[in-house]
Design a protein around this motif. Structure first.
Motif, PDB file in Angstrom:
ATOM      1  N   GLN A   1       0.832  -1.204   0.000  1.00  0.00           N
ATOM      2  CA  GLN A   1       0.000   0.000   0.000  1.00  0.00           C
ATOM      3  C   GLN A   1       0.866   1.254   0.000  1.00  0.00           C
ATOM      4  OE1 GLN A   1      -3.164   0.714  -0.361  1.00  0.00           O
ATOM      5  NE2 GLN A   1      -2.739   2.897  -0.051  1.00  0.00           N
ATOM      6  N   GLN A   2       2.007   1.201   0.652  1.00  0.00           N
ATOM      7  CA  GLN A   2       2.929   2.337   0.669  1.00  0.00           C
ATOM      8  C   GLN A   2       3.405   2.661  -0.748  1.00  0.00           C
ATOM      9  OE1 GLN A   2       3.903   4.535   2.962  1.00  0.00           O
ATOM     10  NE2 GLN A   2       6.074   4.356   3.435  1.00  0.00           N
TER      11      GLN A   2
ATOM     12  N   ALA B   1      13.006   0.516   6.547  1.00  0.00           N
ATOM     13  CA  ALA B   1      12.785  -0.271   5.328  1.00  0.00           C
ATOM     14  C   ALA B   1      11.425   0.049   4.713  1.00  0.00           C
ATOM     15  CB  ALA B   1      12.891  -1.763   5.642  1.00  0.00           C
ATOM     16  N   SER B   2      10.447   0.394   5.554  1.00  0.00           N
ATOM     17  CA  SER B   2       9.124   0.769   5.037  1.00  0.00           C
ATOM     18  C   SER B   2       9.211   1.991   4.137  1.00  0.00           C
ATOM     19  CB  SER B   2       8.169   1.066   6.206  1.00  0.00           C
ATOM     20  OG  SER B   2       7.850  -0.104   6.918  1.00  0.00           O
ATOM     21  N   MET B   3      10.089   2.919   4.493  1.00  0.00           N
ATOM     22  CA  MET B   3      10.230   4.127   3.690  1.00  0.00           C
ATOM     23  C   MET B   3      10.719   3.812   2.272  1.00  0.00           C
ATOM     24  SD  MET B   3       9.301   6.398   5.891  1.00  0.00           S
ATOM     25  CE  MET B   3       8.279   5.146   6.712  1.00  0.00           C
ATOM     26  N   ALA B   4      11.483   2.717   2.128  1.00  0.00           N
ATOM     27  CA  ALA B   4      12.014   2.359   0.812  1.00  0.00           C
ATOM     28  C   ALA B   4      10.891   2.045  -0.164  1.00  0.00           C
ATOM     29  CB  ALA B   4      12.959   1.168   0.931  1.00  0.00           C
TER      30      ALA B   4
ATOM     31  N   PHE C   1       8.074   3.586  -0.441  1.00  0.00           N
ATOM     32  CA  PHE C   1       7.600   4.839  -1.022  1.00  0.00           C
ATOM     33  C   PHE C   1       8.539   5.260  -2.152  1.00  0.00           C
ATOM     34  CE2 PHE C   1       6.841   9.364  -1.467  1.00  0.00           C
ATOM     35  CZ  PHE C   1       5.468   9.476  -1.295  1.00  0.00           C
ATOM     36  N   SER C   2       9.841   5.103  -1.920  1.00  0.00           N
ATOM     37  CA  SER C   2      10.826   5.429  -2.962  1.00  0.00           C
ATOM     38  C   SER C   2      10.626   4.541  -4.179  1.00  0.00           C
ATOM     39  CB  SER C   2      12.247   5.265  -2.410  1.00  0.00           C
ATOM     40  OG  SER C   2      12.457   6.096  -1.292  1.00  0.00           O
ATOM     41  N   VAL C   3      10.322   3.271  -3.941  1.00  0.00           N
ATOM     42  CA  VAL C   3      10.035   2.358  -5.056  1.00  0.00           C
ATOM     43  C   VAL C   3       8.805   2.851  -5.819  1.00  0.00           C
ATOM     44  CG1 VAL C   3       9.287   0.024  -5.665  1.00  0.00           C
ATOM     45  CG2 VAL C   3      11.114   0.352  -3.988  1.00  0.00           C
ATOM     46  N   GLY C   4       7.807   3.330  -5.068  1.00  0.00           N
ATOM     47  CA  GLY C   4       6.613   3.878  -5.710  1.00  0.00           C
ATOM     48  C   GLY C   4       6.933   5.067  -6.599  1.00  0.00           C
ATOM     49  N   VAL C   5       7.872   5.911  -6.145  1.00  0.00           N
ATOM     50  CA  VAL C   5       8.297   7.068  -6.948  1.00  0.00           C
ATOM     51  C   VAL C   5       8.932   6.595  -8.247  1.00  0.00           C
ATOM     52  CG1 VAL C   5       9.821   9.082  -7.030  1.00  0.00           C
ATOM     53  CG2 VAL C   5       8.618   8.517  -4.916  1.00  0.00           C
ATOM     54  N   MET C   6       9.682   5.491  -8.187  1.00  0.00           N
ATOM     55  CA  MET C   6      10.326   4.963  -9.392  1.00  0.00           C
ATOM     56  C   MET C   6       9.345   4.200 -10.283  1.00  0.00           C
ATOM     57  SD  MET C   6      14.093   3.738  -8.080  1.00  0.00           S
ATOM     58  CE  MET C   6      13.497   2.676  -6.766  1.00  0.00           C
TER      59      MET C   6
END
Length: 492
Positions: free
Chosen positions: A34-35, A195-198, A200-205
């Motif tokens: 979901q993130q 690790a959860s924040m990563a 969101f970064s994956v979502g940006v990519m």
């Protein structure tokens, strides 16, 4: 089982049945899918708000492409617009050209305003009625609103859906993070939180990939909604936080959650274990004012508010320069997500080794120093025959790298600094500060007309001050989380 005392708290049980076993991993992956999806929906305006290539066809059949001249003619209704693929963005769909183009940015501001109000309202609500309920209701509203957004027949409705998406996204993000932090053992909270924040970064990519494959804005938004429905069908795996249940006196329900966790992790289902009841305040419920009620909690609240504001302010401020990294918007967006991943990896490596406090202080100070130096180089370069563009870019990316560490870490650190009794309230208040930072960040760019480099210097000063303030915070590495304000008061 090594448990031998008569009563145990949640951390005691987690140490025996698994601080990070299969049960916690399943929740981690569920929440963070979901993130990733949330990042796509949050930032999709970057692509669906792109102005299509267009020009003004005059009576002589010539086409005017100059941005200023064509807008003058368009506003005067003295030409016929020639647009490529008119239905692929909200600009073409809602006629947001020239003097109306500001509405694209305004719709994104509505999203952040929604997040601000959602954090303020839904954080305390989760402390009152439970994390699971607020997460579920927020997610349902989030998915439904995404469908409505895809079908919006007017700009007004679209902007309203952006506000509601921001409001419900706050409920989803805050509650899922709190549930994770309250059900993962103390030795792994920082690592898994970061690790959860990563994701969101994956979502940006992932966003530019989706946008490239699905260029029509309605289809792109609709695809996000469909993926949300798939995610929603698996909600039954979400437990209520056993810490919250204990605090509310629901000892049997809390024990049942921990028994399910134990069995899933391959341990015995806690035979003969009795949980220690959470202490309750003399009042029926803690209020927002309790976050400022005595020196220890006052310092934690004030400093974390400053930390969240500065991290968000600099993060989104630096992100506004994404288009300067490449002429290709898809590449630029992917790079802005990619640069965060090494920052998050470094965050995981240093947080448990050097502690939350010094890791946060160092990352905020590095953000400040890098941005200030970048701004100074940019200011100096205007007086040089050949501007030092490469140095400015490297320093700006260093600032983005450092602020990604701070943004990830402060989420984990804040969840450990506040007692269970007011944890959601604390995350709610600090998240409001982050949203204000995000709302104000775009206005930093307007300082450029005063002096070249000034925006970067301002983006550096804020985290620099916040980093120094963070020296006042206590270290929380490897320590049990306090459940009540009374426990916190007795700890100091």
């Amino acid at each position: 089982m090594m448990l031998s005392r008569k009563e145990y708290d949640v951390d005691d049980v987690l140490l025996e049945v698994g601080q990070l076993g299969r049960y916690q991993w399943n929740l981690f992956l569920y929440f963070n899918i979901q993130q990733t999806l949330g990042a796509v929906i949050a930032l999709c305006v970057v692509f669906i708000g792109v102005e299509p290539t267009w020009g003004c066809a005059t009576s002589t059949a010539s086409v005017v492409n100059d941005s200023i001249e064509r807008c003058v003619m368009y506003e005067a209704h003295s030409c016929k617009m020639v647009v490529d693929q008119p239905s692929t963005t909200i600009v073409a769909e809602y006629d947001l050209y020239c003097s109306q183009f500001y509405k694209v940015a305004l719709s994104q501001s509505f999203y952040f305003i929604g997040m601000l109000l959602g954090a303020w309202f839904l954080g305390p609500l989760a402390d009152k009625i439970g994390r699971r309920k607020v997460y579920l209701y927020s997610l349902i509203a989030y998915v439904i609103t995404t469908f409505i957004s895809a079908a919006s027949f007017s700009y007004t409705l679209f902007a309203f859906t952006r506000f509601v998406l921001g409001f419900t996204a706050a409920g989803v993000m805050i509650t899922f993070f709190v549930i994770l932090m309250e059900i993962i053992g103390p030795d792994y909270r920082a690592m898994m939180g970061i690790a959860s924040m990563a994701f969101f970064s994956v979502g940006v990519m992932v966003l530019p990939v989706f946008a490239y494959l699905v260029p029509n804005w309605r289809l792109l938004t609709g695809l996000s909604a469909v993926l949300g429905v798939v995610h929603l069908t698996m909600f039954r795996i979400i437990p209520e936080s056993p810490r919250w249940l204990l605090l509310k006196g629901c000892t049997d329900e809390a024990l049942q959650v921990l028994k399910t966790l134990a069995v899933s992790n391959g341990k015995s289902p806690l035979p003969g274990v009795t949980l220690k009841k959470g202490e309750t305040s003399e009042r029926s419920a803690a209020s927002m004012l309790d976050l400022f009620s005595f020196p220890a909690i006052l310092i934690r609240t004030t400093v974390t508010i400053a930390g969240w504001f500065s991290a968000s302010f600099s993060y989104y401020g630096l992100s506004l320069g994404a288009d300067s990294l490449s002429d290709n918007l898809y590449v630029s967006c992917a790079l802005m997500g990619l640069v965060e991943l090494p920052g998050l990896l470094v965050c995981i490596l240093v947080t448990d080794r050097y502690g939350r406090k010094m890791s946060l202080v160092s990352s905020l100070l590095l953000t400040g120093i890098a941005c200030i130096c970048s701004g100074a180089v940019q200011w100096i370069s205007q007086y040089m025959t050949s501007p030092i563009v490469g140095v400015t870019m490297i320093l700006s990316l260093t600032g983005k790298f450092a602020v990604s560490i701070a943004f990830a870490l402060i989420y984990v650190y804040t969840s450990e600094l506040f007692p269970t009794e007011v944890r959601n309230k604390g995350l709610g208040v600090t998240s409001v500060a982050a949203r204000i930072g995000g709302i104000l960040a775009p206005f930093v760019a307007s300082l450029d007309h005063l002096s070249l480099g000034l925006p970067l210097i301002v983006m550096g000063l804020v985290p620099l001050i916040s980093g120094l303030m963070s020296l006042l915070l206590p270290e929380t590495k490897g320590k049990s989380l306090p459940d009540t304000l009374h426990e916190l008061r007795n700890m100091v």
